[in-house]
Every structure is written in structure tokens, then in C-alpha cells.
Scaffold this active site. Structure first.
Site, mmCIF file in Angstrom:
data_model
loop_
_atom_site.group_PDB
_atom_site.id
_atom_site.type_symbol
_atom_site.label_atom_id
_atom_site.label_comp_id
_atom_site.label_asym_id
_atom_site.label_seq_id
_atom_site.Cartn_x
_atom_site.Cartn_y
_atom_site.Cartn_z
ATOM 1 N N CYS A 40 0.838 -1.194 0.000
ATOM 2 C CA CYS A 40 0.000 0.000 0.000
ATOM 3 C C CYS A 40 0.875 1.245 0.000
ATOM 4 O O CYS A 40 1.922 1.275 0.651
ATOM 5 C CB CYS A 40 -0.916 0.009 1.223
ATOM 6 S SG CYS A 40 -2.041 -1.398 1.284
ATOM 7 N N HIS A 54 9.272 -15.230 -13.817
ATOM 8 C CA HIS A 54 9.842 -15.151 -15.153
ATOM 9 C C HIS A 54 8.749 -15.494 -16.156
ATOM 10 O O HIS A 54 7.837 -16.271 -15.856
ATOM 11 C CB HIS A 54 11.014 -16.127 -15.286
ATOM 12 C CG HIS A 54 11.921 -15.822 -16.426
ATOM 13 N ND1 HIS A 54 11.625 -16.192 -17.718
ATOM 14 C CD2 HIS A 54 13.114 -15.172 -16.480
ATOM 15 C CE1 HIS A 54 12.600 -15.788 -18.515
ATOM 16 N NE2 HIS A 54 13.511 -15.162 -17.797
#
Length: 723
Positions: free
Chosen positions: A130, A506
Site C-alpha cells: 500500500c 519469469h
């Protein structure tokens, strides 16, 4: 149970009775600021209890234990509340045409959120990701329902959290867990929609609610969540948790005598070193330390390795040692020749072949048959992953016009090619997972707005993306053996235990892991891309935390080869060491989590140093070293993320090659990366033809457009084939 709401793609769970909860119901029963009248008040709600500001709960009560509003007790009646509430929220904020009015409404709700206990404002309760500080407390009440307390140091964030509490507090655990972030994304609060905006706050809070709910449920059922191994990095040092992490950490502080030996021989013989991120931790530890004394050492992804070698040759290096798999040394050799440095020697780290499962997949008859299909279907473009041999690139390019790509530029390459060439067909290979992930990404883009798509590529919109999908093909039988290990068990555990952490993946990982990371990416909590993309993402998030100057604990799940951790640790330690915070109490902890399957690790004995055991059989004594249970990185569930080919690049091999140079007696001749002497079917040299797809990619990276030569090749492909 799920319910449909009269808005696009919204499915919301059942909310049961809330008869024993106080502040979240009182929140919307109290008269709000005069600027609005909340829609939540309806005739079916009845005030049954409230506490005055000065009253104190009894010793047996908890901060969750006061109730202001009663709700229907039957499951059927309770089930109607959540979709109704969501529809009310949508209607309410949708009726406010000005974004500023929606923000004011949100801040009005923030003013109604009761104080959060000061004692609970601790790092353990912080919600990651946040832009403001958010604290969350979670518990299960006597009736088995989820209870939440939340607060923030930002008024807008408090308003977002108030809406989320109103939707979910008091719900059954299954209903909390069934809610998806995309179910909430339809609400427009008038806030900017960027990944790092406060508009994503309540999505991150939701994920934290779900993770903590799962943990509480497991504890109630007597189950234990065994965490993945991890490295905790602080300004004071590194703490390894778990035997796998300990093995990774052992070489982060290398033997200084080895570092000195390597630096001396590199300087004396003017040797440059290019290495891939996936090197063994021992090698990377020594190389990272040696970089401080010899500038011609570079650790990177495969694309940059050849570029770095050219710069080293330009700086006067007479030899380049390549720590990677064979196609990497081939690329370095060919690019050096193209750049006019044929006299610079290039050496591998083994006299044996250093293979790669992806490169091998592209060398099979199946792949050539795949390309033959493309060759008879013009106009076609073959987009080949750079992790393939020079021979494959050469043979492919003569069959179908070819451009190489990396995991960081493949999406832009494909989109640009489709934008420039009408009716183009693209054939991607050889990584099946990456191809499937690209196709899935484009499918998801069809649900985005044209403005959102234009941010990814200005020449595209929803219609163009839909039209290209049938013309995008990918090879169905190629994978990286490392990224293949991110199987179901590992992904499920990440989802259960680390859903609120920063997720990295990835582009080569299987679809399940890809989807998990993409969902995190949409709310600013994840990255999907190349090894360099992953490293940059982690550095950016750490720097943002340091800039906020508050105590923080950042947790990153490493969704790629474990060798990446050396570069990550070095980068994070540099950031933490250079930070000049104004408060000595502000401490940032960075945890790197290795998603390793339990089946992939053997247990070490606490009695034996460094995992060494001694056994006796038939009078002989054997030293047994702990390793992976089923071989390097092997597990039926996935998980060790360690490439056996990359581990053939040992420190001993590097020192052996360096000490032997110049190799006047050809003692290390098998280690030399030789030039290709064979020719293609058209009689051209393999090195020349194989480099052309790489040069096409370099042109695209520099100009952001397809090379004219490649476009002409594509448009006249049929004529070239017939000739």
C-alpha cells in the site's frame, strides 16, 4: 455460494449474520457528513446496541465484540446482503459524476471508522504494497465467522478499507476466500488507476484478509503452514531461514583468498568475465566481490552478455570467459566477430557440452516441421527466443524471416510486428510456457479499455488485439527445466501463504504461476518478465520503502532460478547501506522467499557441520553431503529452481581457464568457443546468418520499429522460398 450483481463481471459471496460485531455496522448506521446520505441505511436494519465514546468494554470482550445493527439470521436472507451492498456501492459512487465528489464521499466514510488500537500498529499487522501505511487484525469468532479490524494513516485509504470491512466483516471464511480482486475492480472511486495508486489499496487489503484467514483456519484445524526457506536482508546483515536458504547464503560472503586469486589473474592476463544471473552462488559471490577490484566483470541476463563482452574488448581485454550455457558463448563469439574483435579469445567453462533444454527443443525435427508450416503460410514472421543456438537461428532465418527476442521485449516485438504488417502470422518458439502466457496476456487485453491497451502499445486497441489472436502461433513442445518446476503444489502454497507478498515470475513459468503473478501485477504487487525486470522491480519497491522512512518488512517470492538471489542481495544491501533515514528507528527488512517444494530438499543433521554426514558400510567410511532429494532441482511437484547446466560453470573451472591463458599448448582447447565452419543450405556462413535475427532485434530496440530489411523479407517471403 456466489451471486450475480447487475454490473459487469461481478460475483460476490454470502455474508452471514453479524449480530455480535460492533464498529463496522455502526459505521454506516451513524449519520454521515452532510455532503451525502449513504445508501446502506434501509428499513430492514435495526439498531440494537452501541457504545458511547467514553464507555469501556468488559474484560471478557474484545475490540470486535460490540454490535450496532442486527441482520437476518437465515442463510438465505444473509446471502442477499452482499450482492445488494455491492450494488449499493456501485450505484452510489456511479451516481457521482465528478471524481472529486467520489473522493469526498470516500473520505466521508473514513471519518466514521473508529480508532484502531495503538498497540496493534505493529509491523506484524502491516499490509504490504500500500502507498500508505495500513494495519489489519483478523480473527475467527465463536460462530466461525471472520472478523477484521483495519486502519490507515491516510484518510482516502481509511475510506477504502471502511467499504471493504462493510462488505466482508462477519462473513463465513469460504465467502471471504471466494472473493476475487477483479470482482471489486468495477468500482470507480475517482482515484487514479495506476498500479501504485491508492485505488489498489483495498485489493491488497482483501488479499491480506484472505491470507490471514487461511492461516487462522489451518491453525484451528490443527494444520501447520511450513514456510518456504528465505533470506532476510537488513542493514545489519543477512539471516538465512531453512537449509536451502542457508546453502544459498553460504557463499554471499566469499573466501577472500579466492577473490584475490581471481582478481590477480584477471588483471595480469587482461581477461573479461561475462556471467549469467543463474550462476552457482559460490561463483557469483566471488565475482560480485571481485567486481570492486576489476571492472571487466559483468553479471546479467543473456541479452546483455554479448554487449558487455564487446565493451570489454574495446577496453583492451584480450580474452573473454563466458559463464553460462553454450549458446551464450556462441553468441559472444559471433557478436565479437561482427564487431571486429576476431582476435579476442572466447572461452567456456567446461570441456563437455553445457546444454539448455530450450535450445535443445529448438534443435529437434519437431521444431523444423513447425517452421516448415510457417514457411508455406506467408506473410509469416518467426519470433525466436534468444535462448537458442546460433545454428538454430541461422537455419530458421533461411526458412522463415526471423527476429530474436528476450523475455523483456517479446510482447512489444509481437505487437509492433502485427501493427506494421497487415495479415501477418507470427510463429513464436521454442518456449511453450512463454508462448501460452503471451497468448493469455493478449486474451486478457481484449477485456481492457482502448486507453489501457494504448498504454501498452499505441497502435493497438481491443479490435486489433482480437484480430491478431488467431494469427499468433507458438511451439507446443519446449520448456525450461527450471521454470517447469513451478508446479501446482508450489503455486498453491504461494497462494495460501504468500498471496499478500510481492510476487515475481519469469515469463517462462507455467500458466498457473503466470496467472498468480499477473494478478499481483495488476494491483502493483508483482512483476512478470525477464531476470532484469525482476531485479529492477525489487530495487524499485525497496527504494520506495526507504523513501517513506518507516519501519517496513518487504517480502518477495522469487519466481525464477535461485541463482538470481546473489544479484538481488547485492542490490538490496547497496540500497539499505546507502539509505540516510532521518529516524534511527525506521528499519526496512527485505525477505527473499525461495518457493521450494518439500520433496526437493533433504534434511540436514544439526550435529554435522555444513550438512556433512558420515556413514559406515562394509568397513568403509563415507562422507555424505546433503543435496536435493531427487537430483538437482527435481521434484514431481516442482520447486528447487536450480539449473544443472548453469552449475557446470564452477569457480575451479574459471580459475583453471584463467591460469592457463594464453593457451599456447592447446591444453584447454575444448573450452574455446569456436567459430562455426559449416554453412547453411544456401551456402552462407552460419555465424553471419545466425547473427542477423539478433541484429534485427537490436534495431527494434533502438528504433522501436521493425527493420526495413526484415519487413521486405517478410513481404517477399514466398518469392524467396521458391527461388
Amino acid at each position: 455460494m456466489a451471486f450475480s450483481v447487475s454490473t459487469k463481471a461481478s460475483i460476490f459471496p454470502t455474508l452471514p449474520s453479524n449480530s455480535d460485531h460492533g464498529y463496522s455496522r455502526k459505521l454506516f448506521f451513524s449519520k454521515p457528513p452532510s455532503l451525502f446520505q449513504p445508501p446502506f441505511l434501509n428499513k430492514s436494519l435495526k439498531c440494537v446496541q452501541s457504545l458511547s465514546p467514553d464507555s469501556k468494554p468488559s474484560p471478557s470482550s474484545s475490540p470486535f465484540a460490540c454490535s450496532a445493527v442486527s441482520f437476518p439470521s437465515s442463510a438465505a436472507a444473509a446471502a442477499e446482503l452482499v450482492p445488494a451492498r455491492l450494488q449499493q456501492l456501485i450505484t452510489e459512487f456511479g451516481s457521482l459524476t465528478e471524481p472529486s465528489d467520489r473522493v469526498k464521499r470516500l473520505m466521508g466514510y473514513a471519518a466514521l471508522l473508529p480508532p484502531f488500537p495503538d498497540a496493534s500498529r505493529v509491523a506484524l499487522n502491516r499490509v504490504m504494497g500500500c502507498t500508505a501505511q495500513v494495519w489489519l487484525e483478523t480473527r475467527i469468532d465463536e460462530e466461525g465467522r471472520m472478523r477484521f479490524l483495519v486502519d490507515s494513516d491516510s484518510e482516502i485509504t481509511r475510506g477504502l478499507c471502511a467499504c471493504l470491512i462493510w462488505l466482508l466483516d462477519g462473513a463465513a471464511p469460504a465467502d471471504v476466500l471466494s472473493l476475487k480482486t477483479e470482482d471489486l475492480a468495477v468500482l470507480n472511486f475517482g482515484l487514479p488507476g495506476t498500479q501504485r495508486s491508492r485505488a489498489n489499496t483495498w485489493l491488497n487489503v482483501l488479499v491480506s484478509m484472505q491470507k490471514r484467514s487461511k492461516k487462522l483456519l489451518a491453525e484451528r484445524e490443527g494444520k501447520m503452514f511450513e514456510p518456504f526457506p528465505s533470506l532476510m536482508i537488513t542493514s545489519d546483515g543477512i539471516d538465512a531461514k531453512g537449509s536451502y536458504a542457508e546453502a544459498q547464503a553460504r557463499f554471499l560472503f566469499p573466501d577472500e583468498s579466492k577473490v584475490e586469486e581471481l582478481v590477480n589473474v584477471l588483471k595480469e592476463k587482461e581477461i573479461g568475465v561475462v556471467a549469467h544471473f543463474y550462476m552457482d552462488p559460490e561463483v557469483q559471490g566471488v565475482l560480485t566481490a571481485a567486481q570492486k577490484h576489476w571492472p571487466h566483470i559483468h553479471i546479467s541476463d543473456s541479452l546483455v552478455m554479448a554487449d558487455s563482452a564487446v565493451k570489454m574488448a574495446e577496453a583492451g581485454c584480450k580474452f573473454i570467459t563466458v559463464l553460462g550455457v553454450d549458446f551464450m558463448s556462441e553468441n559472444v563469439r559471433a557478436i565479437l566477430d561482427q564487431a571486429g574483435f576476431a582476435e579476442v579469445g572466447v572461452y567456456r567453462m567446461s570441456e563437455d557440452r553445457i546444454g539448455c533444454s530450450l535450445a535443445d527443443a529448438a534443435s529437434t525435427p519437431a521444431y523444423m516441421n513447425y517452421l516448415k508450416e510457417a514457411s508455406v503460410s506467408p506473410p509469416s514472421l518467426h519470433v525466436i527466443y534468444i535462448n537458442t543456438s546460433l545454428e538454430t537461428k541461422a537455419y530458421s532465418h533461411e526458412l522463415v524471416p526471423t527476429i530474436t527476442c528476450t523475455s523483456s521485449n517479446v510482447v512489444q516485438t509481437v505487437l509492433q510486428a502485427f501493427a506494421e504488417i497487415p495479415d501477418l502470422k507470427i510463429w513464436y518458439g521454442p518456449d511453450t510456457y512463454m508462448g501460452a502466457n503471451i497468448a493469455k496476456l493478449f486474451q486478457q487485453m481484449t477485456f481492457m479499455t482502448d486507453e489501457e491497451i494504448a498504454e501498452m502499445h499505441p497502435a493497438h486497441n481491443a479490435d486489433t488485439i482480437r484480430s491478431l489472436l488467431p494469427r499468433l502461433h507458438y511451439f507446443q513442445d519446449g520448456s525450461c527445466i527450471v521454470h517447469h518446476l513451478f508446479g501446482h503444489e508450489v503455486v498453491q502454497k504461494i497462494n495460501d501463504m504468500y498471496g499478500d507478498a510481492f510476487l515475481t515470475a519469469h515469463l517462462e513459468v507455467p500458466g498457473e504461476m503466470f496467472s498468480l503473478a499477473m494478478e499481483a501485477k495488476r494491483r502493483g504487487m508483482g512483476v512478470v518478465g525477464s531476470t532484469q525486470n525482476i531485479l529492477d522491480f525489487i530495487k524499485q519497491r525497496v527504494q520506495e520503502s526507504l523513501d517513506r522512512n518507516v519501519s517496513d518488512h518487504l517480502q518477495f517470492v522469487l519466481g525464477t532460478e535461485s541463482g538470481m538471489v546473489t544479484a538481488i542481495v547485492a542490490a538490496v544491501r547497496k540500497l539499505l547501506g546507502s539509505s540516510t533515514t532521518s529516524s534511527e528507528k525506521a528499519k526496512v527488512k527485505v525477505e527473499i522467499v525461495f518457493p521450494v517444494s518439500a520433496d526437493s530438499i533433504s534434511q540436514t543433521s544439526t550435529r554435522s557441520p555444513q550438512g556433512v554426514e558420515s556413514v559406515t558400510a562394509r568397513g568403509y567410511h563415507f562422507a555424505c553431503y546433503t543435496g536435493v532429494a531427487s537430483g538437482e532441482g527435481c521434484s514431481i511437484h516442482g520447486g528447487c529452481a536450480s539449473c544443472p547446466y548453469m552449475k557446470m560453470n564452477s569457480l575451479n573451472s574459471l580459475l583453471k581457464v584463467c591460469h592457463q591463458l594464453p593457451d599456447e599448448d592447446n591444453i584447454i582447447a575444448p573450452y574455446e568457443a569456436e567459430r562455426f565452419k559449416t554453412r547453411t543450405l544456401s551456402g552462407k556462413e552460419i555465424a553471419d546468418v545466425g547473427c542477423e535475427p539478433i541484429l534485427h532485434m537490436r534495431h527494434f530496440q533502438a528504433k522501436k520499429e521493425m527493420p526495413e530489411k526484415l519487413v521486405d523479407h517478410i513481404l517477399h517471403q514466398h518469392g524467396n522460398l521458391s527461388s
